[in-house]
Scaffold this motif. Sequence first.
Motif, short mmCIF file in Angstrom:
data_model
loop_
_atom_site.label_atom_id
_atom_site.label_comp_id
_atom_site.label_asym_id
_atom_site.label_seq_id
_atom_site.Cartn_x
_atom_site.Cartn_y
_atom_site.Cartn_z
N SER A 178 -10.56 -91.19 127.72
CA SER A 178 -9.16 -91.41 127.40
C SER A 178 -8.87 -92.91 127.42
N THR A 234 -6.07 -94.49 127.49
CA THR A 234 -5.03 -94.89 128.43
C THR A 234 -5.62 -95.01 129.83
N LEU A 235 -6.42 -94.01 130.21
CA LEU A 235 -7.03 -94.06 131.54
C LEU A 235 -8.09 -95.16 131.60
N ALA A 266 -0.41 -100.57 131.16
CA ALA A 266 -1.32 -99.64 130.50
C ALA A 266 -0.95 -98.17 130.72
N ALA A 267 -1.10 -97.67 131.94
CA ALA A 267 -0.91 -96.22 132.13
C ALA A 267 0.56 -95.87 132.27
N GLY A 268 0.94 -94.74 131.73
CA GLY A 268 2.30 -94.26 131.87
C GLY A 268 2.46 -93.56 133.20
N LYS A 321 -1.95 -82.13 131.58
CA LYS A 321 -3.12 -82.31 130.71
C LYS A 321 -3.92 -81.01 130.62
N TRP A 330 -0.23 -89.06 121.43
CA TRP A 330 -0.93 -89.35 122.70
C TRP A 330 -2.42 -89.08 122.50
N ASN A 352 5.29 -89.92 123.35
CA ASN A 352 4.37 -90.93 123.87
C ASN A 352 3.39 -91.19 122.72
N TYR A 357 8.43 -85.66 129.03
CA TYR A 357 9.39 -86.77 129.19
C TYR A 357 10.83 -86.29 129.08
N LYS A 406 5.80 -87.03 135.75
CA LYS A 406 6.63 -88.15 135.30
C LYS A 406 8.00 -88.11 135.97
N TYR A 420 7.95 -96.00 127.21
CA TYR A 420 7.02 -96.82 126.45
C TYR A 420 7.75 -97.57 125.35
N ARG A 461 0.87 -100.44 122.87
CA ARG A 461 1.79 -99.67 123.71
C ARG A 461 1.97 -100.35 125.05
N1 GLU Z 1 0.06 -89.79 129.99
C1 GLU Z 1 -0.05 -91.08 130.57
C2 GLU Z 1 -0.30 -92.14 129.55
O1 GLU Z 1 -0.24 -91.89 128.37
C3 GLU Z 1 -1.04 -91.09 131.70
C4 GLU Z 1 -2.46 -91.39 131.36
C5 GLU Z 1 -3.11 -90.29 130.61
O2 GLU Z 1 -3.37 -89.27 131.20
O3 GLU Z 1 -3.32 -90.49 129.43
O4 GLU Z 1 -0.51 -93.27 129.92
#
Ligand code: GLU
Length: 403
Positions: free
Chosen positions: A21, A23-24, A44-46, A109, A133, A183, A214, A246, A332, A381
């Motif tokens: 991922s 984002t992670l 970076a991370a949400g 997730k 996403w 997202n 969200y 969230k 975001y 982002r």
């Molecule tokens: N959903 C959040 C993000 O987009 C957390 C990280 C992830 O699991 O992708 O940053």
Amino acid sequence: MPPAISRDAAISRKVAAISESATLAMDRRAKELRAAGANVISFAAGEPDFPSPPAAVDAALRACIDPRAHHYSPAAGLPELRNAVAAKTRRDAGLKVTADNVLVTSGTKQAVAHAFTLLLDPGDEVLIPSPYWVTYPEAVALAGGVPVAVPGGESTGFRISVDDLERSFTDRTKVLLFVSPNNPTGTVYQRTQMEAIGRWAAERGLWVVCDEIYDHFTYDGTEFLSLPSVVPELAPMAICLNGVAKAYAMTGWRVGWMVADVPVIAAGINLQSHVCGNISNVAQMAAVGALESGLESVDVMRSAFAKRRQLIVDGLSRLPGFECVPPDGAFYVFPSVSGLIGRRVGGRSIGSSLELANVLLDEVSVAVVPGEAFGAPGYLRFSYALQDEAIQEGLERLERLLT
Ligand code: GLU
């Protein structure tokens, strides 16, 4: 760094085809650099920077010393949590549901992965409005389906229309994914747009998977609406996803859920019983504590995010080469940086938003996620779920680098 996947390892084609991922991955890079002593500002991370509500922590502490929490519990989720989720869904989404319509999952997730596993046979297509996403296409592919991106351009605030959907529809299309607030763009759909999209999906006999994580984060008078509530004929073929991550700043507790018709949930319980059994009872009780504590902590967070949104949109709009559509929801901002492609930044020539993100991290220790991760090259982002001072400092670093 996670170890690279060896070409010789006996990894299945479907897993070898996915990547970490993004984002992670960016969050991990930022945390590794911090651990090594770098002063990284991470957009970076949400992940909300607020603590989880005391009511959640207290409920978890009580669960820890309750022997009933020490053993297996129903794969569907604890009855207390299924009830609390049903009540929350009736209140916020306006759906007529009970505990029987709820399956508890390990974070939202897992609900995403389960929804596609439940619905897809090999070759079934899923319409995914883009930018999207990072996890959705991978989850569809892992479930044997085919992700079909439906681009929503910047000129419509990244919204897709029925015409866009119609162009991507084939006789293999089975599911429409709908995400509002979105997202990475923060886009929120209005009722009339949702009516049109929902009616089209119903006429076409599609399933809809609605990621509503969200739901509590909308600004400037925009409101969250749940698609099957706007178009009730969709309800039997809708799976709505949500969780406490969230809204209650509980990303690490990993409690999410899906809400759907009873036959879908029955199949989901079977699936969950083989995939992970029950979610941690302590985490589930923490989620009950959060949901039963009401919306006070959520409101505090939303007010903070509303101010930060203004701060970051104003700051990014002043940067050369950045152009920002003010986001209506989530936390975001997704500015276009196409003005910087082909230019030099920090002594390096920038060929893509991915390269720009790397330069920002290397040169000024600012972590962002490149648009490539969301199917939208040319954008970056920024999550603004971080302290005002950190946002300010990050913006100043960018300004120094770019001007
Ligand atoms: N959903 C959040 C993000 O987009 C957390 C990280 C992830 O699991 O992708 O940053």
